[in-house]
Design a protein around this motif. Sequence first.
Motif, PDB file in Angstrom:
ATOM      1  N   LYS A   5       0.822  -1.217   0.000  1.00 27.75           N
ATOM      2  CA  LYS A   5       0.000   0.000   0.000  1.00 27.75           C
ATOM      3  C   LYS A   5       0.852   1.261   0.000  1.00 27.75           C
ATOM      4  O   LYS A   5       1.865   1.331   0.710  1.00 27.75           O
ATOM      5  N   PHE A   6       0.430   2.228  -0.773  1.00 24.40           N
ATOM      6  CA  PHE A   6       1.051   3.543  -0.801  1.00 24.40           C
ATOM      7  C   PHE A   6      -0.027   4.555  -0.410  1.00 24.40           C
ATOM      8  O   PHE A   6      -1.204   4.338  -0.713  1.00 24.40           O
ATOM      9  N   ILE A   7       0.393   5.647   0.200  1.00 27.99           N
ATOM     10  CA  ILE A   7      -0.550   6.738   0.461  1.00 27.99           C
ATOM     11  C   ILE A   7      -0.166   7.918  -0.412  1.00 27.99           C
ATOM     12  O   ILE A   7       1.014   8.284  -0.504  1.00 27.99           O
ATOM     13  N   SER A   8      -1.156   8.502  -1.068  1.00 28.11           N
ATOM     14  CA  SER A   8      -0.932   9.729  -1.835  1.00 28.11           C
ATOM     15  C   SER A   8      -1.738  10.835  -1.173  1.00 28.11           C
ATOM     16  O   SER A   8      -2.918  10.661  -0.906  1.00 28.11           O
ATOM     17  N   ASN A   9      -1.076  11.964  -0.912  1.00 26.86           N
ATOM     18  CA  ASN A   9      -1.772  13.079  -0.258  1.00 26.86           C
ATOM     19  C   ASN A   9      -2.267  14.133  -1.231  1.00 26.86           C
ATOM     20  O   ASN A   9      -3.013  15.024  -0.847  1.00 26.86           O
ATOM     21  N   THR A  14       0.432  11.322  -6.634  1.00 27.47           N
ATOM     22  CA  THR A  14      -0.076  10.233  -7.490  1.00 27.47           C
ATOM     23  C   THR A  14       0.665  10.232  -8.828  1.00 27.47           C
ATOM     24  O   THR A  14       1.044   9.168  -9.348  1.00 27.47           O
ATOM     25  N   LEU A  15       0.908  11.431  -9.379  1.00 20.99           N
ATOM     26  CA  LEU A  15       1.640  11.521 -10.651  1.00 20.99           C
ATOM     27  C   LEU A  15       3.061  10.977 -10.488  1.00 20.99           C
ATOM     28  O   LEU A  15       3.562  10.267 -11.370  1.00 20.99           O
ATOM     29  N   LEU A  16       3.671  11.270  -9.351  1.00 16.75           N
ATOM     30  CA  LEU A  16       5.045  10.828  -9.112  1.00 16.75           C
ATOM     31  C   LEU A  16       5.120   9.307  -8.957  1.00 16.75           C
ATOM     32  O   LEU A  16       6.010   8.660  -9.530  1.00 16.75           O
ATOM     33  N   ILE A  17       4.177   8.740  -8.233  1.00 21.57           N
ATOM     34  CA  ILE A  17       4.140   7.273  -8.089  1.00 21.57           C
ATOM     35  C   ILE A  17       3.984   6.647  -9.482  1.00 21.57           C
ATOM     36  O   ILE A  17       4.674   5.690  -9.835  1.00 21.57           O
ATOM     37  N   GLY A  18       3.083   7.225 -10.282  1.00 25.14           N
ATOM     38  CA  GLY A  18       2.867   6.716 -11.643  1.00 25.14           C
ATOM     39  C   GLY A  18       4.127   6.825 -12.485  1.00 25.14           C
ATOM     40  O   GLY A  18       4.522   5.878 -13.170  1.00 25.14           O
ATOM     41  N   SER A  19       4.770   7.974 -12.403  1.00 28.52           N
ATOM     42  CA  SER A  19       5.964   8.208 -13.219  1.00 28.52           C
ATOM     43  C   SER A  19       7.106   7.276 -12.803  1.00 28.52           C
ATOM     44  O   SER A  19       7.803   6.703 -13.650  1.00 28.52           O
ATOM     45  N   LYS A  46      -1.532   9.182 -16.278  1.00 28.77           N
ATOM     46  CA  LYS A  46      -0.730  10.312 -16.777  1.00 28.77           C
ATOM     47  C   LYS A  46       0.697  10.218 -16.261  1.00 28.77           C
ATOM     48  O   LYS A  46       1.652  10.466 -16.989  1.00 28.77           O
ATOM     49  N   GLY A  47       0.827   9.855 -14.981  1.00 23.04           N
ATOM     50  CA  GLY A  47       2.164   9.691 -14.407  1.00 23.04           C
ATOM     51  C   GLY A  47       2.919   8.550 -15.084  1.00 23.04           C
ATOM     52  O   GLY A  47       4.095   8.692 -15.420  1.00 23.04           O
ATOM     53  N   ILE A  48       2.236   7.433 -15.300  1.00 29.10           N
ATOM     54  CA  ILE A  48       2.879   6.288 -15.965  1.00 29.10           C
ATOM     55  C   ILE A  48       3.377   6.713 -17.350  1.00 29.10           C
ATOM     56  O   ILE A  48       4.501   6.395 -17.750  1.00 29.10           O
ATOM     57  N   ALA A  49       2.543   7.467 -18.062  1.00 31.87           N
ATOM     58  CA  ALA A  49       2.930   7.942 -19.405  1.00 31.87           C
ATOM     59  C   ALA A  49       4.194   8.794 -19.316  1.00 31.87           C
ATOM     60  O   ALA A  49       5.125   8.626 -20.111  1.00 31.87           O
ATOM     61  N   GLN A  50       4.246   9.687 -18.339  1.00 33.82           N
ATOM     62  CA  GLN A  50       5.456  10.514 -18.152  1.00 33.82           C
ATOM     63  C   GLN A  50       6.677   9.642 -17.954  1.00 33.82           C
ATOM     64  O   GLN A  50       7.732   9.866 -18.535  1.00 33.82           O
ATOM     65  N   LYS A 152       9.035  -3.161  -4.843  1.00 39.26           N
ATOM     66  CA  LYS A 152       9.990  -2.805  -3.771  1.00 39.26           C
ATOM     67  C   LYS A 152      10.838  -1.615  -4.185  1.00 39.26           C
ATOM     68  O   LYS A 152      11.092  -0.708  -3.388  1.00 39.26           O
ATOM     69  N   GLU A 153      11.283  -1.613  -5.449  1.00 40.89           N
ATOM     70  CA  GLU A 153      12.069  -0.477  -5.927  1.00 40.89           C
ATOM     71  C   GLU A 153      11.217   0.796  -5.924  1.00 40.89           C
ATOM     72  O   GLU A 153      11.684   1.891  -5.589  1.00 40.89           O
ATOM     73  N   LEU A 154       9.960   0.631  -6.287  1.00 47.46           N
ATOM     74  CA  LEU A 154       9.037   1.776  -6.282  1.00 47.46           C
ATOM     75  C   LEU A 154       8.900   2.341  -4.865  1.00 47.46           C
ATOM     76  O   LEU A 154       8.903   3.555  -4.665  1.00 47.46           O
ATOM     77  N   MET A 155       8.825   1.459  -3.884  1.00 43.17           N
ATOM     78  CA  MET A 155       8.706   1.925  -2.500  1.00 43.17           C
ATOM     79  C   MET A 155       9.953   2.693  -2.089  1.00 43.17           C
ATOM     80  O   MET A 155       9.869   3.718  -1.430  1.00 43.17           O
ATOM     81  N   ASN A 156      11.129   2.223  -2.513  1.00 41.93           N
ATOM     82  CA  ASN A 156      12.365   2.945  -2.205  1.00 41.93           C
ATOM     83  C   ASN A 156      12.370   4.307  -2.881  1.00 41.93           C
ATOM     84  O   ASN A 156      12.684   5.322  -2.267  1.00 41.93           O
ATOM     85  N   LYS A 157      12.004   4.323  -4.162  1.00 40.19           N
ATOM     86  CA  LYS A 157      12.004   5.571  -4.936  1.00 40.19           C
ATOM     87  C   LYS A 157      11.070   6.593  -4.329  1.00 40.19           C
ATOM     88  O   LYS A 157      11.349   7.781  -4.306  1.00 40.19           O
ATOM     89  N   CYS A 158       9.906   6.117  -3.887  1.00 42.45           N
ATOM     90  CA  CYS A 158       8.901   7.027  -3.352  1.00 42.45           C
ATOM     91  C   CYS A 158       9.169   7.349  -1.884  1.00 42.45           C
ATOM     92  O   CYS A 158       8.383   8.060  -1.256  1.00 42.45           O
ATOM     93  N   GLY A 159      10.232   6.797  -1.346  1.00 45.01           N
ATOM     94  CA  GLY A 159      10.602   7.105   0.028  1.00 45.01           C
ATOM     95  C   GLY A 159       9.642   6.557   1.059  1.00 45.01           C
ATOM     96  O   GLY A 159       9.444   7.138   2.112  1.00 45.01           O
TER      97      GLY A 159
END
Length: 160
Positions: A5-9, A14-19, A46-50, A152-159
Amino acid sequence: MQTYKFISNNIESTLLIGSDLGQLLQRGDVITLTGDLGAGKTTLTKGIAQGLGINAPVSSPTFTIIKEYQQGHIPLYHFDLYRLGESALDEDLGYEEYLYGDGVCVIEWSQFIAELLPEDCLNITINHRGSEESEREIQFSFKSQRWEPIIKELMNKCGI
Ligand code: ADP
Ligand code: MG
């Protein structure tokens, strides 16, 4: 089935998680997006596309059903099956050519073509959370081991 689970505020988060996720994707990946209208499925796309290097504006393909973006390093096929609903399977839109093709598929309202979806897709569910209008819980779940190092890498990237 594994779940993270991730939380977006806010929208930017959300765009950053997608990107960040978009940068980790490969040809043939299929991502399903579940959540109510206004949850943030198109925003995440949109974030994934970026992240895939697509500079063109991405909007919801509600009327075209499937939109193709070829500007990035991998093609993006963005589905939105909301308008077709239960009749999505009656339409001959060449779903399988996209799903087993050379690009990344991101599918809003994927439940309407559930029986066509590959086993190894990444499921993302977005829900409102808390009392803030802009707070979301973004849940990643998958069966295939392919996704574990990516998430897991996404979790590291997103801090997180
Ligand atoms: P969906 O495709 O799920 O119907 P959209 O992405 O089109 O949803 O719309 C999401 C709406 O919610 C947008 O108006 C966006 O500005 C707003 N929003 C507010 N907070 C967030 C957030 N944290 N993440 C994504 N969207 C958010
Ligand atoms: Mg949408």
